[in-house]
Design a protein around this motif. Sequence first.
Motif, PDB file in Angstrom:
ATOM      1  N   GLU A  47      25.765  38.748  78.487  1.00 14.68           N
ATOM      2  CA  GLU A  47      26.152  37.525  79.039  1.00 14.68           C
ATOM      3  C   GLU A  47      27.794  37.368  78.152  1.00 14.68           C
ATOM      4  O   GLU A  47      28.694  36.912  78.892  1.00 14.68           O
ATOM      5  N   GLN A  48      27.791  37.503  77.096  1.00 13.60           N
ATOM      6  CA  GLN A  48      28.785  37.258  75.868  1.00 13.60           C
ATOM      7  C   GLN A  48      29.718  38.408  76.182  1.00 13.60           C
ATOM      8  O   GLN A  48      30.997  38.143  76.381  1.00 13.60           O
ATOM      9  N   GLN A  83      30.275  40.099  79.076  1.00 16.21           N
ATOM     10  CA  GLN A  83      31.049  39.466  80.530  1.00 16.21           C
ATOM     11  C   GLN A  83      31.986  38.501  80.246  1.00 16.21           C
ATOM     12  O   GLN A  83      33.276  38.544  80.791  1.00 16.21           O
ATOM     13  N   LYS A  84      31.696  37.555  79.456  1.00 16.08           N
ATOM     14  CA  LYS A  84      32.733  36.619  79.191  1.00 16.08           C
ATOM     15  C   LYS A  84      33.924  37.013  78.541  1.00 16.08           C
ATOM     16  O   LYS A  84      35.203  36.696  78.859  1.00 16.08           O
ATOM     17  N   TYR A  96      37.779  37.109  80.013  1.00 15.91           N
ATOM     18  CA  TYR A  96      38.739  36.619  79.099  1.00 15.91           C
ATOM     19  C   TYR A  96      40.121  37.599  79.025  1.00 15.91           C
ATOM     20  O   TYR A  96      41.220  37.096  78.926  1.00 15.91           O
TER      21      TYR A  96
END
Length: 157
Positions: free
Chosen positions: A141-142, A144-145, A149
Motif C-alpha cells: 500500500e505504501q 502504491q502511494k 506521488y
Amino acid sequence: MTPPEAPMDGIADQGTQPPAVSVCASVAPPTVTTRAPRPARPAKVRAGMEILTKRGDFIAAARARKQGTQSMMVQGRKRDDDGPFRVGYTCSKKVGNAVTRNRAKRRLREIARLLLQDHGQPGWDYVLIGRAGETTTRPFEQMQKDFLYALRKIHRS
C-alpha cells in the motif's frame, strides 16, 4: 632435347597457345538483390500496457523527468506522439540476487498494472526502477502511494 617444364607455383605459362576455356565468359555478371524491409514488430503488450523493450527508449526516459520515492525511482518522458503510454521496469544488481530482482520487478509490474490505467497519460513513457532493500520489503500500500506521488510530481513539472 626435352621441353622446359611448367612452373610449379600455379602460374600459367604465358605462351602463344590460347586458353582452353575462357574464364571471363563463364562468369555470370553480378546481380544486385535487395531485401524487402522487415515488417515492424508489433509492440509488446502485457496487461493492456505497451512494454518498453528497446535500450534507446530507456535512455530517453533517463534524460527526462524523474522522481524518487522511498520504494522506487520513477522516470517519465512525454513523447512526440499521442499513442498509448508505455512502461518499462528495471532493477540493477544492487537490489540483490536474481530472485530478489525478479520479486522487485513483479511488485513494480503489479503497481503499474493497478494504477497506470487510471493515472497514466497518453503519449508518455514511464520507467520504474527498483531500490535496494526497499522495493521488496516495503508494504504494498505504501508503494502504491509512493508511485501516485511520483506520477503527480512528474506530470506537474
